[in-house]
Design a protein around this motif. Structure first.
Motif, short mmCIF file in Angstrom:
data_model
loop_
_atom_site.label_atom_id
_atom_site.label_comp_id
_atom_site.label_asym_id
_atom_site.label_seq_id
_atom_site.Cartn_x
_atom_site.Cartn_y
_atom_site.Cartn_z
N VAL A 1 31.78 40.53 45.24
CA VAL A 1 32.40 41.84 45.47
C VAL A 1 33.90 41.65 45.28
O VAL A 1 34.55 40.92 46.06
CB VAL A 1 32.11 42.37 46.88
CG1 VAL A 1 32.79 43.73 47.07
CG2 VAL A 1 30.61 42.49 47.11
N PHE A 2 34.44 42.25 44.24
CA PHE A 2 35.87 42.13 43.95
C PHE A 2 36.63 43.28 44.62
O PHE A 2 36.26 44.45 44.49
CB PHE A 2 36.13 42.15 42.45
CG PHE A 2 35.67 40.92 41.73
CD1 PHE A 2 36.44 39.77 41.75
CD2 PHE A 2 34.47 40.91 41.03
CE1 PHE A 2 36.03 38.62 41.10
CE2 PHE A 2 34.05 39.77 40.36
CZ PHE A 2 34.82 38.62 40.40
N LEU A 3 37.69 42.93 45.33
CA LEU A 3 38.60 43.91 45.91
C LEU A 3 39.83 43.96 45.02
O LEU A 3 40.59 42.99 44.94
CB LEU A 3 38.96 43.53 47.35
CG LEU A 3 37.76 43.41 48.30
CD1 LEU A 3 38.23 43.00 49.69
CD2 LEU A 3 36.96 44.71 48.36
N ASN A 4 40.01 45.08 44.33
CA ASN A 4 41.03 45.17 43.28
C ASN A 4 42.27 45.87 43.79
O ASN A 4 42.23 47.05 44.18
CB ASN A 4 40.46 45.92 42.07
CG ASN A 4 39.24 45.22 41.48
OD1 ASN A 4 39.23 44.01 41.37
ND2 ASN A 4 38.23 45.99 41.12
N ILE A 5 43.38 45.15 43.80
CA ILE A 5 44.66 45.69 44.27
C ILE A 5 45.52 46.12 43.08
O ILE A 5 45.29 45.69 41.95
CB ILE A 5 45.42 44.67 45.13
CG1 ILE A 5 45.72 43.40 44.32
CG2 ILE A 5 44.63 44.35 46.38
CD1 ILE A 5 46.59 42.40 45.05
N GLU A 6 46.53 46.96 43.36
CA GLU A 6 47.38 47.48 42.29
C GLU A 6 48.74 46.79 42.23
O GLU A 6 49.41 46.87 41.21
CB GLU A 6 47.57 48.99 42.47
CG GLU A 6 46.28 49.77 42.30
CD GLU A 6 46.52 51.25 42.20
OE1 GLU A 6 47.67 51.67 41.94
OE2 GLU A 6 45.56 52.01 42.40
N ASN B 1 34.70 46.66 43.68
CA ASN B 1 33.87 46.54 42.50
C ASN B 1 32.81 45.47 42.73
O ASN B 1 33.15 44.29 42.90
CB ASN B 1 34.72 46.20 41.27
CG ASN B 1 33.87 46.02 40.03
OD1 ASN B 1 32.88 46.72 39.84
ND2 ASN B 1 34.25 45.08 39.18
N VAL B 2 31.54 45.86 42.73
CA VAL B 2 30.44 44.92 42.97
C VAL B 2 29.94 44.39 41.64
O VAL B 2 29.50 45.15 40.77
CB VAL B 2 29.29 45.60 43.74
CG1 VAL B 2 28.16 44.61 43.98
CG2 VAL B 2 29.80 46.17 45.07
N SER B 3 30.04 43.08 41.47
CA SER B 3 29.60 42.44 40.23
C SER B 3 28.30 41.68 40.46
O SER B 3 28.28 40.67 41.17
CB SER B 3 30.67 41.48 39.71
OG SER B 3 30.18 40.71 38.62
N GLU B 4 27.22 42.18 39.86
CA GLU B 4 25.95 41.47 39.94
C GLU B 4 26.00 40.20 39.11
O GLU B 4 25.39 39.18 39.46
CB GLU B 4 24.81 42.38 39.46
CG GLU B 4 24.56 43.59 40.34
CD GLU B 4 24.07 43.22 41.74
OE1 GLU B 4 23.58 42.09 41.92
OE2 GLU B 4 24.19 44.06 42.65
N LYS B 5 26.73 40.22 38.01
CA LYS B 5 26.82 39.06 37.12
C LYS B 5 27.41 37.85 37.85
O LYS B 5 26.89 36.73 37.74
CB LYS B 5 27.69 39.41 35.91
CG LYS B 5 27.90 38.25 34.94
CD LYS B 5 28.77 38.67 33.77
CE LYS B 5 29.00 37.48 32.83
NZ LYS B 5 29.86 37.88 31.68
#
Length: 319
Positions: A291-296, A283-287
């Motif tokens: 760049v977030f790598l989201n795990i489950e 998930n790329v956050s411009e704010k």
């Protein structure tokens, strides 16, 4: 000596590979690295799982099976040992179009664990003689059901070691992983396609919602609420955004297997530079310029001090 790929665990009455054994030791399902025998019921060879009882950050060699002693080798009637020797001979002496035949290996990684995972019937290993007929009956199923079995991994550390070994053999294009997302959703990736080195990947692609294994050197920090931040030292190709993965408290509390051991590995790596692998979406956050790598889940994180391509000298010593 032919490589021993599989062994029969006396503790859980299953045929498994060495990485599965290490994973089960981490999670408290296996305890004795010497409680293994050859899967062939016609063979009484005792087997040891070397490095089963060591953590990934403490070893320089993959867990692997070796003969427990030089006086208790495979039986002359052991079909498994004969097949292993034949495979070695074929690989070394037979060629196709001038090259040795190369066959890819396939394993399965479960992102979601089955409801009954970890529920096993413990047996008294010291009482093996009294249960010999029972073991032989279960081992006899090997020839029918386990020859083409896929190894089943539930913790990313195991899959990373599969990747490291495949990379050393230059087989990442033909070795593959079937990822089980639960509810019948299964997708197969070649290792070459599944593992993504952050510094060589684009920041934004059309497949950022898909799960891949991203990796690079990183530092781990513990937050005030006992969650963790993984800050990767590399950035995506032509990007200035920081790359981060957050292990939230709910992911920690929902971990049912080997939680204390897995948290200890995270704690031991705090503040150090190490290689971190995460099975995640992107998930790329411009704010936040991140760049977030989201795990489950907690199982989707692996830590290693070893760089991919490191060449250890794997031996077949007798313990």
């Amino acid at each position: 000596m032919a490589k021993i790929d599989l062994a029969y665990s006396l503790e859980i009455d299953e045929v498994i590979d060495a990485m599965e054994a290490n994973e089960m030791w981490i999670e408290g399902r296996l305890f004795d690295k010497k409680a293994f025998v050859c899967p062939d019921p016609a063979c009484d060879a005792k087997i040891t799982c070397k490095n089963m009882d060591t953590y990934a950050d403490k070893r320089k060699m993959n867990p692997h099976f070796i003969m427990a002693s030089r006086t208790n080798m495979h039986s002359p009637k052991c079909q498994i040992n004969k097949e292993n020797k034949l495979n070695v001979y074929t690989k070394e002496n037979h060629t196709v179009n001038g090259q040795n035949p190369v066959i890819g290996k396939k394993v399965c990684f479960h992102l979601v664990r089955p409801k009954n995972h970890g529920i096993v019937n413990k047996v008294n290993v010291n009482n093996h003689d009294k249960k010999e007929n029972e073991y032989d009956k279960k081992r006899s199923n090997y020839n029918n059901s386990n020859k083409e079995r896929k190894s089943n991994y539930y913790w990313l550390n195991s899959l990373v070691w599969f990747f490291v070994e495949s990379n050393k053999s230059d087989k990442t294009k033909i070795d593959s992983v079937e990822i089980d997302f639960g509810k019948g959703r299964k997708y197969t990736y070649s290792l070459d396609n599944l593992f993504k080195k952050i510094s060589t990947e684009k920041e934004i692609t059309e497949k950022d919602r898909n799960h891949y294994i991203y990796y690079a050197k990183a530092k781990i920090y513990k937050r005030q609420d006992s969650s963790y931040s993984i800050i990767f030292l590399d950035k995506f190709l032509d990007s200035q955004k920081q790359v981060k993965c957050i292990i939230h408290k709910d992911l920690i509390s929902n971990c049912r297997y080997g939680k204390n051991n897995k948290l200890s590995l995270l704690d031991s790596a705090i503040g150090k530079e190490c290689y971190v692998y995460v099975l995640s979406t992107k998930n790329v956050s411009e704010k936040y310029k991140t760049v977030f790598l989201n795990i489950e889940n907690l199982d989707s994180v692996a830590i290693s001090e070893m760089e991919v391509g490191y060449n250890d000298n794997m031996d077949e010593d007798i313990d």
